[in-house]
Design an enzyme around this catalytic site. Sequence first.
Site, mmCIF file in Angstrom:
data_model
loop_
_atom_site.group_PDB
_atom_site.id
_atom_site.type_symbol
_atom_site.label_atom_id
_atom_site.label_comp_id
_atom_site.label_asym_id
_atom_site.label_seq_id
_atom_site.Cartn_x
_atom_site.Cartn_y
_atom_site.Cartn_z
ATOM 1 N N ARG A 168 0.838 -1.198 0.000
ATOM 2 C CA ARG A 168 0.000 0.000 0.000
ATOM 3 C C ARG A 168 0.864 1.235 0.000
ATOM 4 N NH1 ARG A 168 -4.958 -1.633 4.076
ATOM 5 N NH2 ARG A 168 -5.332 -3.604 2.992
ATOM 6 N N SER B 257 -8.072 -0.947 0.758
ATOM 7 C CA SER B 257 -9.059 -1.269 1.776
ATOM 8 C C SER B 257 -9.715 -0.038 2.397
ATOM 9 C CB SER B 257 -8.407 -2.152 2.829
ATOM 10 O OG SER B 257 -9.377 -2.637 3.706
ATOM 11 N N HIS B 258 -9.522 0.140 3.712
ATOM 12 C CA HIS B 258 -10.204 1.222 4.420
ATOM 13 C C HIS B 258 -9.503 2.568 4.261
ATOM 14 C CE1 HIS B 258 -7.064 -0.509 6.823
ATOM 15 N NE2 HIS B 258 -7.003 0.602 7.520
ATOM 16 N N LYS C 262 -2.457 -6.654 -3.990
ATOM 17 C CA LYS C 262 -2.286 -7.823 -3.129
ATOM 18 C C LYS C 262 -2.427 -9.071 -3.983
ATOM 19 C CE LYS C 262 -5.917 -8.779 -0.530
ATOM 20 N NZ LYS C 262 -6.863 -9.030 0.567
ATOM 21 N N ASP D 89 -16.261 -1.851 4.312
ATOM 22 C CA ASP D 89 -15.156 -0.946 3.988
ATOM 23 C C ASP D 89 -14.876 -0.883 2.484
ATOM 24 O OD1 ASP D 89 -14.041 -3.470 3.692
ATOM 25 O OD2 ASP D 89 -12.055 -2.808 4.310
ATOM 26 N N ASP E 30 -12.923 -2.315 0.305
ATOM 27 C CA ASP E 30 -12.885 -3.527 -0.531
ATOM 28 C C ASP E 30 -13.869 -4.597 -0.061
ATOM 29 O OD1 ASP E 30 -11.334 -3.844 1.781
ATOM 30 O OD2 ASP E 30 -10.088 -5.378 0.857
ATOM 31 N N ASP F 123 -14.352 -6.248 2.802
ATOM 32 C CA ASP F 123 -14.045 -7.380 3.686
ATOM 33 C C ASP F 123 -14.313 -7.080 5.165
ATOM 34 O OD1 ASP F 123 -11.896 -5.690 3.872
ATOM 35 O OD2 ASP F 123 -10.360 -7.208 3.447
ATOM 36 N N ARG F 124 -14.526 -5.803 5.499
ATOM 37 C CA ARG F 124 -14.817 -5.484 6.908
ATOM 38 C C ARG F 124 -16.307 -5.278 7.126
ATOM 39 N NH1 ARG F 124 -10.197 -1.650 9.471
ATOM 40 N NH2 ARG F 124 -8.431 -2.698 8.515
ATOM 41 N N THR G 76 -1.811 -10.583 13.608
ATOM 42 C CA THR G 76 -2.729 -9.728 12.858
ATOM 43 C C THR G 76 -2.568 -9.940 11.355
ATOM 44 O OG1 THR G 76 -2.743 -8.078 14.589
ATOM 45 C CG2 THR G 76 -3.257 -7.302 12.377
ATOM 46 N N GLU H 247 -11.065 -10.776 13.448
ATOM 47 C CA GLU H 247 -10.119 -9.808 13.977
ATOM 48 C C GLU H 247 -10.897 -8.665 14.598
ATOM 49 O OE1 GLU H 247 -6.191 -9.406 11.743
ATOM 50 O OE2 GLU H 247 -7.675 -9.206 10.162
ATOM 51 N N GLU H 248 -10.267 -8.018 15.585
ATOM 52 C CA GLU H 248 -10.923 -6.897 16.256
ATOM 53 C C GLU H 248 -11.153 -5.729 15.296
ATOM 54 O OE1 GLU H 248 -8.944 -4.014 16.389
ATOM 55 O OE2 GLU H 248 -7.394 -5.213 15.420
ATOM 56 N N LYS I 47 -11.617 -12.225 4.943
ATOM 57 C CA LYS I 47 -12.717 -11.777 5.776
ATOM 58 C C LYS I 47 -13.804 -11.250 4.840
ATOM 59 C CE LYS I 47 -10.407 -7.375 6.991
ATOM 60 N NZ LYS I 47 -8.977 -7.532 6.695
ATOM 61 N N ARG J 120 -1.090 1.281 17.572
ATOM 62 C CA ARG J 120 -2.375 0.760 18.018
ATOM 63 C C ARG J 120 -2.219 0.211 19.436
ATOM 64 N NH1 ARG J 120 -4.890 1.216 13.279
ATOM 65 N NH2 ARG J 120 -4.185 0.171 11.402
HETATM 66 C C1 VG1 Z 1 -5.190 -3.552 9.852
HETATM 67 C C2 VG1 Z 1 -5.910 -4.362 10.907
HETATM 68 C C3 VG1 Z 1 -5.772 -5.841 10.615
HETATM 69 C C4 VG1 Z 1 -6.311 -6.122 9.199
HETATM 70 C C5 VG1 Z 1 -5.582 -5.242 8.202
HETATM 71 C C6 VG1 Z 1 -6.136 -5.380 6.806
HETATM 72 O O1 VG1 Z 1 -3.821 -3.866 9.862
HETATM 73 O O2 VG1 Z 1 -5.412 -4.069 12.190
HETATM 74 O O3 VG1 Z 1 -6.466 -6.572 11.573
HETATM 75 O O4 VG1 Z 1 -6.106 -7.467 8.862
HETATM 76 O O5 VG1 Z 1 -5.717 -3.874 8.572
HETATM 77 O O6 VG1 Z 1 -7.492 -5.067 6.771
HETATM 78 P P1 VG1 Z 1 -2.722 -2.948 10.604
HETATM 79 O O7 VG1 Z 1 -1.402 -3.595 10.310
HETATM 80 O O8 VG1 Z 1 -2.874 -1.577 10.038
HETATM 81 O O9 VG1 Z 1 -3.084 -2.975 12.052
HETATM 82 V V1 VG1 Z 1 -8.135 -4.423 5.375
HETATM 83 O O10 VG1 Z 1 -9.763 -4.448 5.508
HETATM 84 O O11 VG1 Z 1 -7.447 -2.858 5.471
HETATM 85 O O12 VG1 Z 1 -7.478 -5.219 4.131
HETATM 86 CO CO CO Z 2 -10.649 -4.166 3.754
#
Ligand code: VG1
Ligand code: CO
Length: 544
Positions: A22, A113-114, A126, A278, A280, A282-283, A345, A364-365, A377, A497
């Site tokens: 990213r 993603s987000h 990816k 989100d 893409d 998956d959340r 994670t 995941e949280e 996910k 975090r």
């Molecule tokens: C974050 C989350 C992690 C998740 C990852 C990808 O990663 O904490 O749990 O798997 O995003 O999610 P990080 O390294 O920033 O904590 V997604 O929906 O952005 O592909």
């Molecule tokens: Co995502």
Amino acid sequence: MQPTLIATTPIAGQRPGTSGLRKKVKVFQQPHYLENFVQAIFDTQPELNGGVLVVGGDGRFYNREAIQTILRMAAANGVSKTLVGCGGIFSTPAVSCVIRKYHTQGGIVLSASHNPGGPDEDFGIKFNAANGGPASETVTNAIFERTQTIDRYLTLDTPALNLDLEGEFSLGAMTVTVLNSVSDYAELMETLFDFNAIRQLFSNGKFRMRFDAMHAVTGPYAVEILEHRLGAAPGTVMNGIPLEDFGGGHPDPNLAHAKALVALCSGADGLDFGAASDGDGDRNMILGKNFFVTPSDSLAVLAANAQLMPGYTAGISGIARSMPTSQAADRVAAALGIECFETPTGWKFFGNLLDAGRITLCGEESFGTGSNHVREKDGLWAVLFWLNVLAARQQSVAAIVTAHWQQFGRNYYTRHDYEGVELAGAEDLMNHLRILLTELPQRKLGNEVVSYADDFSYTDPIDGSVSQQQGIRIGFASGARIVFRLSGTGTEGATLRVYLEYFEPDPTQHQRETQEAMQPLILIARELAQIEARTGRSEPDVVT
Ligand code: VG1
Ligand code: CO
């Protein structure tokens, strides 16, 4: 048609993070940047030569251009066929679904993603393997290593394909099939959930809900599944048109970024159910009337109710959660007498466990929940799961979660993010904690006594691979935990975090406000890590 060979030189910094590579769009737009990374995939994944590849993305700015580049390179690298989502659109779980359904050799997902999108925002890429899941660390390490020695890439000199037309096309010797982005995924959902029961819930005249697609990829999926196949009222899906910049927002389904949806679910006239997904797809975020379900609780509740779903009537074989995710799911696993795994994670760590049949559900949280139906996910899957639970139990979200706490106890949980802090300060903070680890056990911090402190290391139970330094864990005798780690998905500076959890068995104490209930632990975390001194921040940017 002969491939064109273009000379290139390695570009630094192409190591994939928690979920792919990213960077800012501007970085990806530099000459050869995308091409080097894509060629490194082809060079290290020989089965793609002569194989089938799935390609799609979340529709963000640069998605279409990147797909054209990848298609030309795929053809030049001997891929026999690519399956592309119409308009270049595929949610992350849909890519996983299509890889598995058509037994392809892998897929490329274009998404950050987000993270926000647009010319000045983020882009990502990816690689997913033949099981449909994010490439393992072994594979991403190999791709990264290849980017450090790469000296040429292969492409074709061809005009852009029209990706807005479903059908079969040729690109050199390669066939490009442009697929409906939604149908394979929607069909899979129909096999897992009781669509009739959900249809009845929607037509009972009492149930009110909204799904916020946040102008990201799930819009078309949610409209087709919720409104067309399940008969939810038109307009149930809000922000349903995918936009290249997500309408200027963060396509991140949490209390901070999905404020409009939260408002709709609040107050005396609040909706019964609200959900969001989100960038893409998956959340997921799940809301009831005046009620927020933490993702950690959501995993536990889904596990406890899985047998109500047609797709899981046989029960679940095991559960896995990422290390910072609360231990609520562990209690359900213990009650069901099934295995429970704690992984680092990132979804890639669930793949082997799912493939081996050791787990059925995982989460995941960070608003991620999923199962063995795909290897990512899956946001809409979680929403349908919840709707099916609501339809089967005929209770409100709040009633279901409260009853769950009564049975299993409540794991109060919160995550504090300090975003865009200086990398050096963030790394110092982590090193400072690492140095403290050995002296922490038995020490009293506030009212808590430390029972263990470590830098989480994971040995994959299936292939034995070891992943070290996955986050600082501090466990207390009371069952409370504090976890510190640095994000691996950001594109600017560092994000710290801090994950906090404490267990409350007493039902009379289950209705406290989370931040207030967590205050003693929050103070311990801030003091121990010297957060303000080392990051210059007195308060987190995002609290979830
Ligand atoms: C974050 C989350 C992690 C998740 C990852 C990808 O990663 O904490 O749990 O798997 O995003 O999610 P990080 O390294 O920033 O904590 V997604 O929906 O952005 O592909
Ligand atoms: Co995502």
